[in-house]
Every structure is written in structure tokens, then in C-alpha cells.
Design a protein around this motif. Structure first.
Motif, mmCIF file in Angstrom:
data_model
loop_
_atom_site.group_PDB
_atom_site.id
_atom_site.type_symbol
_atom_site.label_atom_id
_atom_site.label_comp_id
_atom_site.label_asym_id
_atom_site.label_seq_id
_atom_site.Cartn_x
_atom_site.Cartn_y
_atom_site.Cartn_z
ATOM 1 N N ASP A 20 5.900 -6.891 -14.451
ATOM 2 C CA ASP A 20 5.268 -6.437 -13.214
ATOM 3 C C ASP A 20 5.552 -7.358 -12.038
ATOM 4 O O ASP A 20 5.544 -6.928 -10.886
ATOM 5 N N GLY A 21 5.777 -8.647 -12.308
ATOM 6 C CA GLY A 21 5.999 -9.592 -11.216
ATOM 7 C C GLY A 21 7.445 -9.771 -10.823
ATOM 8 O O GLY A 21 7.763 -10.690 -10.049
ATOM 9 N N ASP A 22 8.332 -8.918 -11.313
ATOM 10 C CA ASP A 22 9.764 -9.092 -11.051
ATOM 11 C C ASP A 22 10.216 -8.483 -9.722
ATOM 12 O O ASP A 22 11.412 -8.490 -9.421
ATOM 13 N N ASN A 23 9.290 -7.955 -8.956
ATOM 14 C CA ASN A 23 9.589 -7.409 -7.631
ATOM 15 C C ASN A 23 9.753 -8.583 -6.664
ATOM 16 O O ASN A 23 8.790 -9.229 -6.286
ATOM 17 N N ARG A 24 10.984 -8.841 -6.236
ATOM 18 C CA ARG A 24 11.255 -10.006 -5.388
ATOM 19 C C ARG A 24 11.003 -9.742 -3.911
ATOM 20 O O ARG A 24 10.887 -10.688 -3.120
ATOM 21 N N LEU A 25 10.939 -8.490 -3.505
ATOM 22 C CA LEU A 25 10.693 -8.196 -2.087
ATOM 23 C C LEU A 25 9.219 -8.310 -1.738
ATOM 24 O O LEU A 25 8.868 -8.744 -0.634
ATOM 25 N N LEU A 26 8.361 -7.938 -2.660
ATOM 26 C CA LEU A 26 6.932 -7.892 -2.346
ATOM 27 C C LEU A 26 6.400 -9.236 -1.842
ATOM 28 O O LEU A 26 5.685 -9.268 -0.830
ATOM 29 N N PRO A 27 6.714 -10.363 -2.486
ATOM 30 C CA PRO A 27 6.205 -11.630 -1.953
ATOM 31 C C PRO A 27 6.711 -11.950 -0.549
ATOM 32 O O PRO A 27 6.004 -12.579 0.242
ATOM 33 N N LEU A 28 7.925 -11.517 -0.227
ATOM 34 C CA LEU A 28 8.452 -11.754 1.114
ATOM 35 C C LEU A 28 7.657 -10.963 2.156
ATOM 36 O O LEU A 28 7.393 -11.462 3.255
ATOM 37 N N ILE A 29 7.270 -9.743 1.791
ATOM 38 C CA ILE A 29 6.502 -8.921 2.725
ATOM 39 C C ILE A 29 5.066 -9.430 2.836
ATOM 40 O O ILE A 29 4.518 -9.551 3.946
ATOM 41 N N THR A 30 4.442 -9.724 1.711
ATOM 42 C CA THR A 30 3.023 -10.082 1.733
ATOM 43 C C THR A 30 2.774 -11.438 2.387
ATOM 44 O O THR A 30 1.651 -11.732 2.796
ATOM 45 N N TYR A 140 2.115 -1.809 -5.436
ATOM 46 C CA TYR A 140 3.057 -2.316 -4.441
ATOM 47 C C TYR A 140 2.741 -1.740 -3.062
ATOM 48 O O TYR A 140 2.754 -2.465 -2.056
ATOM 49 N N CYS A 141 2.461 -0.445 -3.017
ATOM 50 C CA CYS A 141 2.186 0.195 -1.725
ATOM 51 C C CYS A 141 0.925 -0.372 -1.081
ATOM 52 O O CYS A 141 0.870 -0.569 0.139
ATOM 53 N N LYS A 142 -0.092 -0.643 -1.877
ATOM 54 C CA LYS A 142 -1.321 -1.219 -1.342
ATOM 55 C C LYS A 142 -1.047 -2.590 -0.730
ATOM 56 O O LYS A 142 -1.519 -2.903 0.379
ATOM 57 N N ALA A 143 -0.280 -3.413 -1.426
ATOM 58 C CA ALA A 143 0.030 -4.748 -0.916
ATOM 59 C C ALA A 143 0.879 -4.679 0.348
ATOM 60 O O ALA A 143 0.676 -5.454 1.293
ATOM 61 N N VAL A 144 1.830 -3.755 0.390
ATOM 62 C CA VAL A 144 2.675 -3.603 1.565
ATOM 63 C C VAL A 144 1.841 -3.158 2.766
ATOM 64 O O VAL A 144 1.988 -3.694 3.878
ATOM 65 N N ALA A 145 0.963 -2.176 2.571
ATOM 66 C CA ALA A 145 0.138 -1.690 3.678
ATOM 67 C C ALA A 145 -0.734 -2.807 4.247
ATOM 68 O O ALA A 145 -0.883 -2.935 5.474
ATOM 69 N N GLU A 146 -1.313 -3.624 3.381
ATOM 70 C CA GLU A 146 -2.139 -4.736 3.843
ATOM 71 C C GLU A 146 -1.304 -5.738 4.644
ATOM 72 O O GLU A 146 -1.736 -6.229 5.695
ATOM 73 N N ALA A 147 -0.109 -6.033 4.152
ATOM 74 C CA ALA A 147 0.754 -6.991 4.849
ATOM 75 C C ALA A 147 1.255 -6.439 6.179
ATOM 76 O O ALA A 147 1.411 -7.206 7.154
ATOM 77 N N MET A 148 1.520 -5.155 6.237
ATOM 78 C CA MET A 148 1.990 -4.553 7.489
ATOM 79 C C MET A 148 0.964 -4.730 8.597
ATOM 80 O O MET A 148 1.318 -4.953 9.764
ATOM 81 N N ARG A 149 -0.296 -4.622 8.245
ATOM 82 C CA ARG A 149 -1.355 -4.795 9.237
ATOM 83 C C ARG A 149 -1.572 -6.280 9.567
ATOM 84 O O ARG A 149 -1.773 -6.645 10.729
ATOM 85 N N THR A 150 -1.527 -7.124 8.540
ATOM 86 C CA THR A 150 -1.852 -8.544 8.712
ATOM 87 C C THR A 150 -0.736 -9.322 9.383
ATOM 88 O O THR A 150 -0.977 -10.134 10.283
ATOM 89 N N HIS A 151 0.509 -9.085 8.959
ATOM 90 C CA HIS A 151 1.625 -9.919 9.411
ATOM 91 C C HIS A 151 2.550 -9.247 10.424
ATOM 92 O O HIS A 151 3.293 -9.951 11.115
#
Length: 220
Positions: A20-30, A140-151
Motif C-alpha cells: 500500500d505504501g509503494d505509491n511514490r507520488l502521494l508523499p510528494l503531493i501531500t 489516495y484520492c482523499k489524501a490528494v484532495a486534502e493536499a490540494m486545499r492545504t498546499h
């Protein structure tokens, strides 16, 4: 003892969890490290994916004569159409010229596999494989949506595509469990096939994100 649909899904999720943690883009976005241009790339790729998956789910529903599998697959295209339409606001937010990109093979492998299953797979086994990926995709979508608003200071309309897939839809789970159970009860669903489809879906899901990670982490 006959395997239940719930036990099969739980077993598949347990098998997939270590990656589950092998998504390398998600940490860059979050963490706000990914350039904003990554959202234009995601929007362009997802416009193609939702359009393709919508047709594939229609084809699966039409191909199966089993009522529960037909109900599951027949219930997915309206959501894909809604998600496709929600991408318009994201495209507007990132700029009208940025979304006109050539498709990336690593991002389009996922819908290509969905289309292959629509032609070749036993529908209840395909349902198990597809649904098993929904949990990770939603997270993943939940984390991306939160980061889009925050960052990245995106508004709710631009985030709506990701909000849509982050939401729980109990009806979908009920339908897939019914489809899987019908396949198990009749012997049409071979558990090893469901596990195989789910593993491949996870690989293609990660390929989508990591293709973009490799591209955008190299940018200044």
C-alpha cells in the motif's frame, strides 16, 4: 466450508496491504513538493481513464447473464460519467492548455486492463479484482484532495473529482459482495483468479502514480 464473499475480499486485501505504501507520488503531493503541473497531468490521464472505464463497465454488464454481477457493473458507469464531468473544473483550474498532453503508457495500462477483463474475464472474479483496488484508490484520492486545499490553494470545485472517489458508497460494496457470492456459489468464480486480477490491478494502479512520480520528481 464454502468460502464467503467477505472472506475472499478480506483475504485479497490482506495480500495487497504490504504494498500500500509503494505509491511514490502521494508523499510528494501531500507534502506540497510536487509541482502544480502534476495536477494537469492527472486530469488529462483521468479524462481518458474515466471515458474508457465507463465503456468497459457497460461491456461487462452486457456480457454477463448473472443478475448480481450485472447490477454491480451496471451501477458503475453513472459514477464514471459523473467523475469524468467533475474533471472539467480541475482542467479549468490548471489552465486550458496544460491538459492537452499525449497519454502516458504507464498511466493508461490500468484502463487497458479493465478493457481486457471486459472481454475475457469471468465477471464475478473481475468484480472482486476491481473492487479490491477501490479502497486504495479512495484513500489516495482523499489524501490528494486534502493536499490540494492545504498546499496548492485549489477550491472545492477543482478538488471535486478526488472528493467524489474518496467518499464511501456502501451500495457498491453490497453489490460486489452479492456478485462475488453468486460466483462462488455456482463455482464460476475461482478464488485464485480473483487474487490474480486484484494483484494486477494494484500493480497498474501503482504504475499510474509512479509514472507521474518519476516524471515530476525530476522537475525543478
Amino acid at each position: 466450508m464454502t468460502l464467503s464473499a467477505r472472506a475472499l475480499l478480506d483475504g485479497i486485501q490482506a495480500e495487497l496491504a504490504p504494498r500500500d505504501g509503494d505509491n511514490r507520488l502521494l508523499p510528494l503531493i501531500t507534502t506540497g513538493q510536487a509541482p502544480q503541473a502534476v495536477f494537469a497531468a492527472i486530469a488529462a490521464e483521468e479524462q481518458r481513464i474515466t471515458s474508457s472505464d465507463l465503456r468497459s463497465f457497460h461491456a461487462m454488464a452486457a456480457r454477463t447473464g448473472e443478475p448480481n454481477a450485472r447490477a454491480f457493473f451496471g451501477g458503475l458507469p453513472p459514477g464514471e460519467q459523473q467523475a469524468h464531468d467533475l474533471l472539467d473544473a480541475l482542467v479549468d483550474a490548471v489552465g486550458p492548455d496544460q491538459g492537452m498532453e499525449l497519454p502516458r503508457a504507464g498511466c493508461q495500462a490500468y484502463p487497458a486492463y479493465v478493457a481486457w477483463l471486459a472481454l475475457h474475464a469471468e465477471p464475478s472474479a473481475a468484480a472482486a479484482g476491481i473492487y479490491s483496488n477501490f479502497t486504495a484508490w479512495g484513500r489516495y484520492c482523499k489524501a490528494v484532495a486534502e493536499a490540494m486545499r492545504t498546499h496548492y490553494d485549489f477550491d472545492d470545485a477543482a478538488c471535486a473529482f478526488f472528493d467524489f472517489f474518496a467518499a464511501d458508497v456502501p451500495e457498491i460494496e453490497q453489490r460486489v459482495l452479492a456478485a462475488i457470492q453468486a460466483g462462488l456459489d455456482t463455482g464460476r468464480l475461482q478464488p485464485e483468479q480473483a487474487h490474480l486480477y486484484a494483484r494486477l490491478f494494484q500493480n497498474y494502479e501503482l504504475m499510474f502514480w509512479n509514472t507521474l512520480a518519476d516524471e515530476f520528481s525530476a522537475q525543478p
